[in-house]
Scaffold this motif. Structure first.
Motif, PDB file in Angstrom:
ATOM      1  N   SER A   8       0.831  -1.209   0.000  1.00 22.27           N
ATOM      2  CA  SER A   8       0.000   0.000   0.000  1.00 22.27           C
ATOM      3  C   SER A   8       0.869   1.265   0.000  1.00 22.27           C
ATOM      4  N   GLY A   9       2.134   1.123   0.398  1.00 19.43           N
ATOM      5  CA  GLY A   9       3.000   2.297   0.484  1.00 19.43           C
ATOM      6  C   GLY A   9       2.860   3.040   1.811  1.00 19.43           C
ATOM      7  N   TRP A  10       1.924   2.614   2.664  1.00 18.89           N
ATOM      8  CA  TRP A  10       1.686   3.306   3.942  1.00 18.89           C
ATOM      9  C   TRP A  10       1.713   2.325   5.107  1.00 18.89           C
ATOM     10  N   VAL A  11       2.193   2.770   6.264  1.00 18.77           N
ATOM     11  CA  VAL A  11       2.086   1.953   7.480  1.00 18.77           C
ATOM     12  C   VAL A  11       1.522   2.790   8.621  1.00 18.77           C
ATOM     13  N   GLU A  12       0.650   2.143   9.412  1.00 16.77           N
ATOM     14  CA  GLU A  12       0.000   2.870  10.505  1.00 16.77           C
ATOM     15  C   GLU A  12       0.947   2.986  11.693  1.00 16.77           C
ATOM     16  N   ILE A  13       1.025   4.161  12.304  1.00 17.43           N
ATOM     17  CA  ILE A  13       1.889   4.234  13.486  1.00 17.43           C
ATOM     18  C   ILE A  13       1.252   4.801  14.750  1.00 17.43           C
TER      19      ILE A  13
END
Ligand code: DAH
Length: 339
Positions: free
Chosen positions: A273-278
Motif C-alpha cells: 500500500s506504500g503506507w504503514v500505521e503508526i
C-alpha cells in the motif's frame, strides 16, 4: 626442661619453608593441639613449684616466637605472589565491557527527545490503576463496546483495579491536578490480556502526548505529527490521517507514514500500500476535559498515542515482538551503535 626449651627456641627462629603446605606442617608440628609446645605444657605440670615461674615464662616466649616465625613465613609467601617484577604499571587497563541500551529504551528516548524540544514535559503514572483513570474519566461509558477493544487484566473488582491498558490514564492524572496550559509526554508500560505471538504481547510500551490550552486546533496537531514523523523516520517521510474512533477524542484519526522500507512504492512490509500505521490521535473530547475539571468552553486540546514496539519494528525492522522481552544478548548487541 629449660635446656629443651632453649634448643627449641633456637630451632624455631630458623624455621624455613618453601610452600604453604610446608608452613602448615610446621604450624601443626609446633602449635597444634598435639604439637610440641602443647606437650611441654603437659610436662610443665610436673615442674617443682619454685621453678614454675621461670619455666612458664620461657614456654610463653617459645610459643610467641613460633607464632611470629610462622606468620612471617606466611607473609613472605604471600608477597612473593605479587612481587614487583610481575607488576607492569604501564600496561593499558583491560577495556570495561559496557552494556547496551535496550531498543525500546532507545526509541522511547528518541520520542521523548523530539517532544521535549517542542516544550512537552514528561509525566508518569502508576501501572496499576483504577477504572476511573483508565476508562471512565476518558469517556468510556459503563457498557461502552470500546472497553472490549482492550482486553484488560483485572486485579481487584468493586472498585475495579486494573493493569492499565494504555498510557492515556496519565492524561487524566495530570489534567485532574493541573491548570492548562498542559503539554505532557507520558512514556510507560501497558498491559493487555492477549495471546503472545510474533505480533502481540501481554505487555508493551506506549508514549502518549497531550496538549491542552486555549485555541488548540487540529492544524496544530497535524503539524506536530508531521514534525514528529520526519524527525523519527527521515525528512522525506509523508503522513496521512485517516478518520477513526477513540472514546476520548473527537474527531479521532489514525496516522500512517509513507513506508520507510520501500519509500512508499509498495513492498510486502506495507502490504503493497506504500503506507504503514503508526499512531492514534485526535482532539480531546470535551467530555474528557469536563470530567477532569477543565472548562471545555475555554480550553481545547489534542492527544496522541503510539506503541513503542511498533515504532521500533518499523525503524529497525524487527519482525517478532517477542524479541524485545527475551533478553537474547545477540539481539540486544545489534543495537550497540544505535545510541
Ligand atoms: N490509547 C490508545 C490505545 O491504546 C492510543 C491513543 C489513541 C491515544 C488516540 C491517544 C489518542 O491519546 O488520541 O490504543
Amino acid at each position: 626442661m629449660i635446656t629443651k626449651i632453649r634448643e627449641l627456641l633456637e630451632e624455631v627462629q630458623t624455621l624455613k619453608a618453601k610452600s604453604e603446605e610446608e608452613i602448615e606442617a610446621l604450624r601443626i608440628k609446633y602449635l597444634s593441639k598435639k604439637g610440641i609446645i602443647n606437650s611441654l605444657m603437659a610436662e610443665f605440670r610436673e615442674v617443682p613449684a619454685e621453678q614454675k615461674k621461670a619455666i612458664g615464662i620461657k614456654i610463653n616466649e617459645l610459643k610467641q616466637k613460633a607464632q611470629e616465625q610462622i606468620t612471617q613465613l606466611k607473609e613472605e609467601m604471600g608477597t612473593n605472589d605479587f612481587s614487583s617484577a610481575d607488576l607492569d604499571l604501564t600496561r593499558t587497563a583491560y577495556p570495561i565491557k559496557l552494556g547496551t541500551r535496550h531498543p525500546i529504551s532507545i526509541v522511547t528516548n528518541e520520542v521523548i527527545d523530539i517532544f521535549t524540544r517542542l516544550g512537552f514535559n514528561i509525566a508518569e503514572g502508576p501501572e496499576m490503576e483504577d477504572d476511573w483513570h483508565v476508562f471512565s474519566s476518558l469517556n468510556f461509558a459503563e457498557d461502552h463496546p470500546a472497553r472490549d477493544m482492550q482486553d484488560t487484566f483485572f486485579i481487584e473488582s468493586k472498585p475495579d483495579i486494573v493493569l492499565r491498558t494504555h498510557t492515556s490514564s496519565v492524561q487524566t492524572r495530570v489534567m485532574e491536578t493541573t491548570e492548562p496550559p498542559i503539554r505532557i509526554i507520558c512514556p510507560g508500560r501497558v498491559y493487555r490480556n492477549e495471546a503472545i505471538s510474533y505480533r502481540a504481547h501481554c505487555f508493551f510500551h506506549q508514549v502518549e502526548a497531550l496538549y491542552v490550552d486555549k485555541n488548540v486546533s487540529f492544524a496544530d496537531l497535524r503539524q506536530v505529527l508531521l514534525l514528529f514523523a520526519q524527525e523519527m523516520f527521515g525528512k522525506d517521510t509523508k503522513i496521512r490521517l485517516r478518520p477513526s474512533y477513540f472514546p476520548f477524542t473527537e474527531p479521532s484519526a489514525e496516522m500512517d507514514i509513507s513506508c520507510n522500507i520501500c519509500g512508499g512504492k509498495g513492498c510486502p512490509f506495507c502490504k503493497h500500500s506504500g503506507w504503514v500505521e503508526i499512531l492514534g490521535c485526535g482532539m480531546v473530547d470535551p467530555n474528557v476535559l469536563e470530567a477532569n475539571g477543565i472548562d471545555s468552553t475555554i480550553y481545547s486540546g489534542y492527544a496522541l498515542g503510539m506503541g513503542i514496539e511498533r515504532i521500533t519494528n518499523l525503524k529497525y525492522q524487527v519482525n517478532d515482538i517477542r524479541m524485545f522481552s527475551e533478553n537474547d544478548i545477540r539481539f540486544l548487541k545489534e543495537f550497540e551503535a544505535a545510541h
